[in-house]
Design a protein around this motif. Structure first.
Motif, PDB file in Angstrom:
ATOM      1  N   TRP A  72     -60.790  18.288 -19.680  1.00 14.61           N
ATOM      2  CA  TRP A  72     -60.592  18.655 -18.467  1.00 14.61           C
ATOM      3  C   TRP A  72     -59.383  17.677 -18.056  1.00 14.61           C
ATOM      4  O   TRP A  72     -59.560  16.526 -18.389  1.00 14.61           O
TER       5      TRP A  72
ATOM      6  N   THR B 107     -70.452  19.971 -20.299  1.00 15.45           N
ATOM      7  CA  THR B 107     -70.411  19.218 -18.911  1.00 15.45           C
ATOM      8  C   THR B 107     -70.316  20.283 -17.899  1.00 15.45           C
ATOM      9  O   THR B 107     -69.941  21.380 -18.068  1.00 15.45           O
TER      10      THR B 107
ATOM     11  N   TRP C 217     -68.454  14.550 -12.548  1.00 14.79           N
ATOM     12  CA  TRP C 217     -68.978  15.258 -13.754  1.00 14.79           C
ATOM     13  C   TRP C 217     -70.087  14.493 -14.135  1.00 14.79           C
ATOM     14  O   TRP C 217     -70.679  13.601 -13.889  1.00 14.79           O
TER      15      TRP C 217
ATOM     16  N   LEU D  20     -60.747  13.807 -18.704  1.00 13.89           N
ATOM     17  CA  LEU D  20     -62.070  13.854 -19.176  1.00 13.89           C
ATOM     18  C   LEU D  20     -62.043  14.112 -20.792  1.00 13.89           C
ATOM     19  O   LEU D  20     -61.554  15.230 -21.142  1.00 13.89           O
TER      20      LEU D  20
ATOM     21  N   LEU E  49     -68.643  19.957 -13.740  1.00 13.57           N
ATOM     22  CA  LEU E  49     -67.770  19.245 -13.085  1.00 13.57           C
ATOM     23  C   LEU E  49     -67.411  19.967 -11.692  1.00 13.57           C
ATOM     24  O   LEU E  49     -67.434  21.206 -11.593  1.00 13.57           O
ATOM     25  N   SER E  50     -66.896  19.014 -10.819  1.00 16.85           N
ATOM     26  CA  SER E  50     -66.216  19.588  -9.789  1.00 16.85           C
ATOM     27  C   SER E  50     -65.148  18.556  -9.453  1.00 16.85           C
ATOM     28  O   SER E  50     -65.049  17.442  -9.419  1.00 16.85           O
ATOM     29  N   ASP E  51     -63.944  19.262  -8.669  1.00 19.83           N
ATOM     30  CA  ASP E  51     -62.851  18.415  -8.532  1.00 19.83           C
ATOM     31  C   ASP E  51     -62.147  19.015  -7.476  1.00 19.83           C
ATOM     32  O   ASP E  51     -60.629  18.526  -7.013  1.00 19.83           O
TER      33      ASP E  51
END
Length: 366
Positions: A163, A204, A196, A149, A206-208
């Motif tokens: 990220w 920002t 995100w 990102l 986000l989750s992953d």
């Protein structure tokens, strides 16, 4: 032939945007154009057309409206960003850097640049022993592939990597039918998505991962906090795996071809091989999607039962405070001011629509 300005297709959330006046912008990937509508739904303007020349689009992927209402499009096949000034000026084009890869389906515009992802292009190479291997184009093949990102300036030069998410695991499989061999890449089912969204100041969220973990980053990519909530990810069951297989069967029944084969028997054989070769992650992810509304609140779509389906929406403050939970409420695909949201749907004839809803009325009726 009169252009139908109320017909569009192949639109996802990354192809929707709104401006401060509540106008809606839709990236019609099928028509290679952007459609602008007023708050009352009246068509106001069309930007772009199919082609490779200035201001034309070939394979548009994502859409955003800039700080001065310039409409920006990432165009993969043309290898560039295209910006349409709404004051009548000439379209601006910015070429992608060499070996940038495939731009992501999300784009955010900043005063001095953009936030997006670039996924490396994968190709096939034959080793000395004759074995087919998969490699990334334009990078160090010994390095574990990632999806960065990134924040870039208006020349598309990298400013920060906010990220670095590891590339999701994929399987290179061989399908054979009608005397032909097809090599294809199959994603591992139930792998967590990279979700995100951006705040107005360029920070920002986000989750992953499979767990309910939401990370808040400042505009430089430094992690400010991580929000963790229940439920924990659950183990993948055979019922989950069968549900994924059933989706493949339904896609085939709807006429979605594998490998472009026109023969029905060939397609049936390819579908059966695909079902046999499917692989699955061990855990079912809890977070399906994230959004940030105009007030800076975080909307988290949470799966409780069916994989990939949103059963609950958590609304969080930027400091991690839970502001509320919503059930039986549509997850917004786009925010159109403080009270209205847009939701992508298909009608009984499979025609794509954007339904505009008043948030307070939906809450009251729910």
């Amino acid at each position: 032939f009169a252009e139908d300005v109320y017909q569009f297709d192949q639109v996802d959330a990354g192809g929707l945007a709104a401006d401060a006046g509540g106008n809606l912008y839709i990236l019609d990937r099928q028509g290679r154009r952007v459609l602008k509508y007023g708050p009352d739904g009246v068509h106001l303007a069309t930007f772009g057309r199919e082609g490779e020349g200035p201001g034309e689009l070939s394979q548009p992927i994502s859409l955003a409206v800039g700080p001065r209402d310039t409409v920006w499009i990432t165009d993969f096949s043309n290898g560039r960003m295209t910006g349409y000034p709404q004051d009548g000026g000439e379209p601006r084009t910015i070429p992608f850097p060499d070996n940038a890869g495939v731009p992501g389906a999300q784009l955010v515009t900043l005063e001095d640049g953009f936030i997006t992802t670039f996924r490396q292009i994968f190709g096939f190479r034959r080793s000395a022993s004759g074995q087919m291997t998969m490699s990334r184009g334009g990078g160090d093949s010994d390095r574990e592939p990632t999806i960065p990102l990134v924040r870039v300036d208006r020349a598309m030069e990298a400013v920060d990597t906010l990220w670095d998410r590891p590339e999701p695991p994929t399987d290179m499989v061989q399908l054979e039918a009608a005397g032909r061999i097809r090599i294809t890449i199959m994603a591992r089912e139930f792998t967590p998505d990279f979700n995100w969204a951006a705040f107005p100041d360029g920070a920002t969220v986000l989750s992953d991962s499979a767990a309910y973990l939401v990370h808040i980053l400042d505009p430089t990519g430094a992690r400010v906090r991580t929000i963790a909530r229940e439920p924990a990810p659950r183990p993948t069951t055979e019922a989950d795996r069968e549900l994924a297989r059933q989706r493949v069967r339904e896609e085939a029944a709807d006429g979605i071809r594998i490998g472009g084969g026109p023969d029905e028997a060939t397609q049936e054989r390819l579908v059966q091989q695909r079902l046999e070769k499917m692989t699955f992650a061990d855990l079912i992810p809890r977070i399906v999607d994230v959004r940030v509304d105009p007030a800076g609140r975080i909307w988290v779509g949470v799966s409780e039962d069916t994989p990939g389906e949103i059963d609950r929406i958590d609304v969080l403050a930027r400091d991690g405070t839970l502001l509320g939970e919503l059930r039986n409420f549509p997850f917004p695909d786009v925010f159109m001011g403080p009270r209205r949201i847009g939701v992508l749907r298909r009608d009984e004839l499979d025609v794509q629509q954007v339904v505009i809803l008043d948030v307070e009325r939906v809450k009251a009726s729910g």
